[in-house]
Design a protein around this motif. Structure first.
Motif, PDB file in Angstrom:
ATOM      1  N   ARG A 289      55.438  40.060  24.118  1.00 19.26           N
ATOM      2  CA  ARG A 289      56.315  40.058  22.873  1.00 19.26           C
ATOM      3  C   ARG A 289      55.271  40.387  21.720  1.00 19.26           C
ATOM      4  N   GLY A 290      54.426  41.234  22.007  1.00 20.40           N
ATOM      5  CA  GLY A 290      53.712  42.070  20.942  1.00 20.40           C
ATOM      6  C   GLY A 290      52.215  41.424  20.804  1.00 20.40           C
ATOM      7  N   GLN A 291      52.226  40.327  21.607  1.00 22.22           N
ATOM      8  CA  GLN A 291      50.702  39.560  21.705  1.00 22.22           C
ATOM      9  C   GLN A 291      49.463  40.473  22.056  1.00 22.22           C
ATOM     10  N   ASN A 292      48.354  40.098  21.746  1.00 18.31           N
ATOM     11  CA  ASN A 292      47.317  40.815  22.330  1.00 18.31           C
ATOM     12  C   ASN A 292      47.074  40.460  23.598  1.00 18.31           C
ATOM     13  N   LEU A 293      46.749  41.641  24.527  1.00 17.30           N
ATOM     14  CA  LEU A 293      46.235  41.470  25.795  1.00 17.30           C
ATOM     15  C   LEU A 293      45.021  40.919  26.008  1.00 17.30           C
ATOM     16  N   VAL A 294      44.808  40.085  27.037  1.00 19.49           N
ATOM     17  CA  VAL A 294      43.668  39.469  27.450  1.00 19.49           C
ATOM     18  C   VAL A 294      43.272  39.996  28.587  1.00 19.49           C
ATOM     19  N   GLU A 295      41.776  40.273  28.987  1.00 15.31           N
ATOM     20  CA  GLU A 295      41.089  40.533  30.107  1.00 15.31           C
ATOM     21  C   GLU A 295      40.422  39.411  30.529  1.00 15.31           C
ATOM     22  N   ALA A 296      40.556  38.703  32.091  1.00 15.50           N
ATOM     23  CA  ALA A 296      40.113  37.475  32.554  1.00 15.50           C
ATOM     24  C   ALA A 296      39.289  37.942  33.550  1.00 15.50           C
ATOM     25  N   VAL A 297      38.278  37.639  33.748  1.00 17.52           N
ATOM     26  CA  VAL A 297      37.247  37.790  34.935  1.00 17.52           C
ATOM     27  C   VAL A 297      37.208  36.581  36.003  1.00 17.52           C
ATOM     28  N   LEU A 298      37.597  36.952  37.292  1.00 14.25           N
ATOM     29  CA  LEU A 298      37.790  35.855  38.247  1.00 14.25           C
ATOM     30  C   LEU A 298      36.583  35.257  38.607  1.00 14.25           C
ATOM     31  N   ALA A 299      36.135  33.752  38.542  1.00 16.03           N
ATOM     32  CA  ALA A 299      35.081  33.401  38.894  1.00 16.03           C
ATOM     33  C   ALA A 299      34.872  33.162  40.424  1.00 16.03           C
ATOM     34  N   PRO A 300      33.716  33.161  40.944  1.00 18.76           N
ATOM     35  CA  PRO A 300      33.402  32.911  42.531  1.00 18.76           C
ATOM     36  C   PRO A 300      34.266  31.679  42.676  1.00 18.76           C
ATOM     37  N   SER A 301      33.888  30.652  42.041  1.00 20.69           N
ATOM     38  CA  SER A 301      34.588  29.256  42.277  1.00 20.69           C
ATOM     39  C   SER A 301      35.752  29.317  42.123  1.00 20.69           C
ATOM     40  N   SER A 302      36.675  29.961  41.766  1.00 27.35           N
ATOM     41  CA  SER A 302      38.188  29.956  41.398  1.00 27.35           C
ATOM     42  C   SER A 302      39.105  29.559  42.550  1.00 27.35           C
ATOM     43  N   MET A 303      40.000  28.792  42.400  1.00 30.86           N
ATOM     44  CA  MET A 303      40.879  28.518  43.418  1.00 30.86           C
ATOM     45  C   MET A 303      41.855  29.691  43.930  1.00 30.86           C
ATOM     46  N   LEU A 304      41.977  30.590  42.983  1.00 27.47           N
ATOM     47  CA  LEU A 304      42.537  31.794  43.029  1.00 27.47           C
ATOM     48  C   LEU A 304      42.194  32.861  44.131  1.00 27.47           C
ATOM     49  N   VAL A 305      40.542  32.879  44.295  1.00 26.20           N
ATOM     50  CA  VAL A 305      40.047  33.538  45.413  1.00 26.20           C
ATOM     51  C   VAL A 305      40.613  33.428  46.475  1.00 26.20           C
ATOM     52  N   GLY A 306      41.066  34.461  47.260  1.00 25.69           N
ATOM     53  CA  GLY A 306      41.609  34.373  48.592  1.00 25.69           C
ATOM     54  C   GLY A 306      42.995  34.282  48.759  1.00 25.69           C
ATOM     55  N   THR A 307      43.858  34.351  47.534  1.00 24.19           N
ATOM     56  CA  THR A 307      45.245  34.245  47.408  1.00 24.19           C
ATOM     57  C   THR A 307      45.823  35.292  46.677  1.00 24.19           C
ATOM     58  N   SER A 308      47.056  35.470  46.894  1.00 23.48           N
ATOM     59  CA  SER A 308      47.510  36.565  46.074  1.00 23.48           C
ATOM     60  C   SER A 308      48.391  35.999  44.797  1.00 23.48           C
ATOM     61  N   LEU A 309      48.689  36.853  43.671  1.00 19.24           N
ATOM     62  CA  LEU A 309      49.392  36.496  42.659  1.00 19.24           C
ATOM     63  C   LEU A 309      50.756  35.545  42.966  1.00 19.24           C
ATOM     64  N   LYS A 310      51.424  36.012  44.239  1.00 21.01           N
ATOM     65  CA  LYS A 310      52.649  35.436  44.427  1.00 21.01           C
ATOM     66  C   LYS A 310      52.276  34.205  44.913  1.00 21.01           C
ATOM     67  N   ALA A 311      51.544  34.172  45.856  1.00 23.05           N
ATOM     68  CA  ALA A 311      51.215  32.557  46.556  1.00 23.05           C
ATOM     69  C   ALA A 311      50.654  31.569  45.646  1.00 23.05           C
ATOM     70  N   SER A 312      49.887  32.254  44.776  1.00 18.43           N
ATOM     71  CA  SER A 312      49.069  31.236  43.694  1.00 18.43           C
ATOM     72  C   SER A 312      50.128  30.801  42.638  1.00 18.43           C
ATOM     73  N   ARG A 313      51.292  31.455  42.417  1.00 15.74           N
ATOM     74  CA  ARG A 313      52.413  31.185  41.478  1.00 15.74           C
ATOM     75  C   ARG A 313      51.425  31.200  39.986  1.00 15.74           C
TER      76      ARG A 313
END
Length: 574
Positions: A289-313
């Motif tokens: 909606r015209g907002q600024n984009l954000v870059e996020a670096v995934l941390a080694p301890s993240s629960m997202l590591v090992g999953t896909s965007l779809k699977a992690s919702r």
């Protein structure tokens, strides 16, 4: 099978798991410690006692205290050194300032706060400064006992072995020489790193973007070439998926159909180019909606590591849509939602209203640029946070108040003035670090009690014993350094300490030099982007290649090692 062999098999599996990255270090250490309990190698009380170690409690309190320190203007003022001066002067000021701050506060926070500032600097390319920034933070951690979590972890092993705890400034003399000589080398090698400001092609910034051709799109019925999809600046059409079939490379004369999935590789600023195509629905468009984009670096301890965007919702969890993904300089293939995420991946996000307040940002991401995650404290509270921390350290050094008790009082005062909240402390509680250290302490005790540490020490001595105690000291240092580059600094310290202690006992000499070999060896992560979290943070932010770490990190590692191996035996005789 004897306990010694069982423990050897468990530790071998632990090391292999850490190197392969099959799970987080916390999960692997906890699993190994739990297995020793289930096999009857240690009792429940002995296993749990490791989690109440005094140095471990101090480490937790320090991590929580830095939550308030990060909200002060201290880190923000450090960004003022990024000026219009020469590269040499800028790097020297940045290096020494970063090292000084890293000697008493969280070096990850220092680096995270400066990444955005360095990248926006117009005088010097970010690639010239970001890697030296990470190295300066690592070097600064060698100045004091609280400079890095590794120092306190080793101190917990020292206390657990019944030895005299390490002093706050005990190894500062060595650290000062390391910092001065290390930053001097970084200044001399300032031009070794490439200037990638003009090198922003497909190879240097391979973000993967995905777009869907809508049924009413004007692109339908026209070829790729006619739609000018091959003439986009810094954006390359690398793959087309139709009815589950992937076409790569994409022929210029291929006629587009409704439902085609187009995948592009290119620079972050090229995202806006997709706006010019009617009927092209790119990933995350609904939330933009015209907002600024954000870059996020995934941390080694993240629960997202090992999953896909779809699977992690991901969208539901973070109130943000992922527009693109970048993994270093490795081109990504396949559907954006199906890519299995790895530590260090950079996600380009269109954030929703609730994204900035999400409590998982500090645990799942090593760095988030484009957002000020911590609201700055007013000058009155900021002054108390800084002066209170300084008074606590001073009281500990003068013997007026134990550091642990002082930190408890300090945190209570931070809560009282509203510098931090209980919710913030709960979010920042270093659970993974506690699990790693507590589990490692119980494993270290088993290594000593079963004689495994002695056996490993004998193996090490078989290689270096011909050179005497000095050779054994060198061997312990390089063993720790190797483990640091292969796994992580904290895990390396946990595994190397029992061996170092056993070697010192074998020779009947002072354990101090061998303890310091572990401390300095565990902080010598310069050659790999994966051995230390700040290296991983700048790896993507500076668009580095692995060869850049070798080019700058190898000379620094050699100099660092030479200083340690020369000075420690002199200042701490065997």
């Amino acid at each position: 099978m004897s306990e010694l062999w069982l423990l050897g098999i468990i530790l071998s599996g632990l090391i292999c798991g850490l190197i392969a990255g099959v799970a987080t270090p916390a999960a692997l250490f906890a699993g190994a410690s739990l297995l020793t309990y289930l096999l009857g190698m240690q009792g429940l009380e002995a296993a749990l006692a490791s989690f109440t170690n005094a140095s471990l409690v101090t480490l937790v309190l320090l991590v929580l205290a830095t939550t308030a320190l990060e909200k002060t203007s201290l880190l923000g003022k450090l960004s003022q050194v990024i000026g219009n001066g020469s590269l040499t002067l800028t790097m020297a000021k940045l290096g020494f300032s970063t090292a000084l701050l890293s000697s008493f506060t969280n070096n990850t926070a220092v680096v995270a706060s400066l990444i955005g500032v360095v990248r926006r600097n117009q005088s010097h390319a970010p690639a010239k400064l970001l890697l030296p920034l990470s190295y300066a933070a690592i070097l600064g951690g060698t100045l004091t006992l609280i400079g890095t979590s590794t120092n306190l972890i080793v101190n917990s092993f020292v206390e657990n072995a019944g030895l005299e705890p390490l002093g706050f400034f005990e190894f500062t003399a060595v650290g000062v020489v390391i910092v001065v000589s290390g930053i001097a080398l970084l200044v001399l090698l300032a031009n070794v790193l490439p200037d990638r400001r003009e090198d922003q092609g497909e190879e240097s910034l391979p973000y993967l973007l995905e777009a869907h051709v809508a049924a009413n799109s004007a692109l339908v019925g026209r070829s790729v070439q006619d739609n000018r999809l091959r003439a986009l600046k810094k954006l390359y059409l690398v793959e087309l998926e139709r009815s589950g079939i992937r076409i790569c490379p994409v022929p210029p004369q291929l006629v587009l159909q409704a439902g085609d999935m187009l995948r592009f590789s290119g620079a972050v600023e090229s995202v806006e180019l997709l706006h010019q195509f009617e009927g092209l629905d790119w990933f995350g468009k609904q939330q933009a909606r015209g907002q600024n984009l954000v870059e996020a670096v995934l941390a080694p301890s993240s629960m997202l590591v090992g999953t896909s965007l779809k699977a992690s919702r991901f969208r539901e969890q973070f109130d943000a849509a992922v527009m693109a993904i970048r993994r270093g300089h490795q081109p990504l293939k396949g559907g954006l939602g199906d890519i299995v995420l790895q530590a260090g991946d950079v996600l380009l996000l269109t954030p929703g209203d609730g994204f900035a307040a999400n409590p998982r940002l500090v645990t799942d991401f090593a760095a988030v640029s484009g957002l000020d995650l911590n609201v700055r404290l007013d000058s009155r509270r900021g002054l108390w946070v800084l002066s209170g921390f300084a008074l606590t350290i001073a009281a500990s050094l003068t013997g007026l108040l134990p550091l642990t008790k002082g930190l408890v009082l300090l945190l209570l005062s931070y809560l009282a003035i509203g510098a931090v909240t209980l919710a913030e402390l709960k979010r920042r509680f270093p659970l993974e670090l506690v699990v790693v250290v507590g589990s490692a302490l119980s494993l270290a005790n088993l290594m000593l009690n079963t004689g495994l540490a002695t056996n490993l020490a004998d193996t090490l001595l078989g290689v270096f014993d011909v050179y005497g105690v000095m050779g054994a000291f060198v061997g312990v240092y390089f063993l720790t350094l190797l483990l640091t580059e292969l796994i992580t600094n904290n895990a390396a310290a946990a595994l190397a300490f029992p061996v170092a202690y056993a070697v010192a006992l074998h020779y009947g000499v002072d354990t101090r030099p061998f303890i310091l070999a572990v401390i300095f060896g565990a902080s010598a992560s310069f050659i790999s982007p994966y051995g230390y979290q700040t290296n991983l943070m700048v790896y993507n932010a500076g668009n580095y290649q692995f060869s850049d770490f070798m080019r700058l990190g190898l000379p620094l590692s050699l100099l660092y090692s030479a200083v340690v191996l020369f000075l420690v035996p002199i200042l701490f005789p065997f």
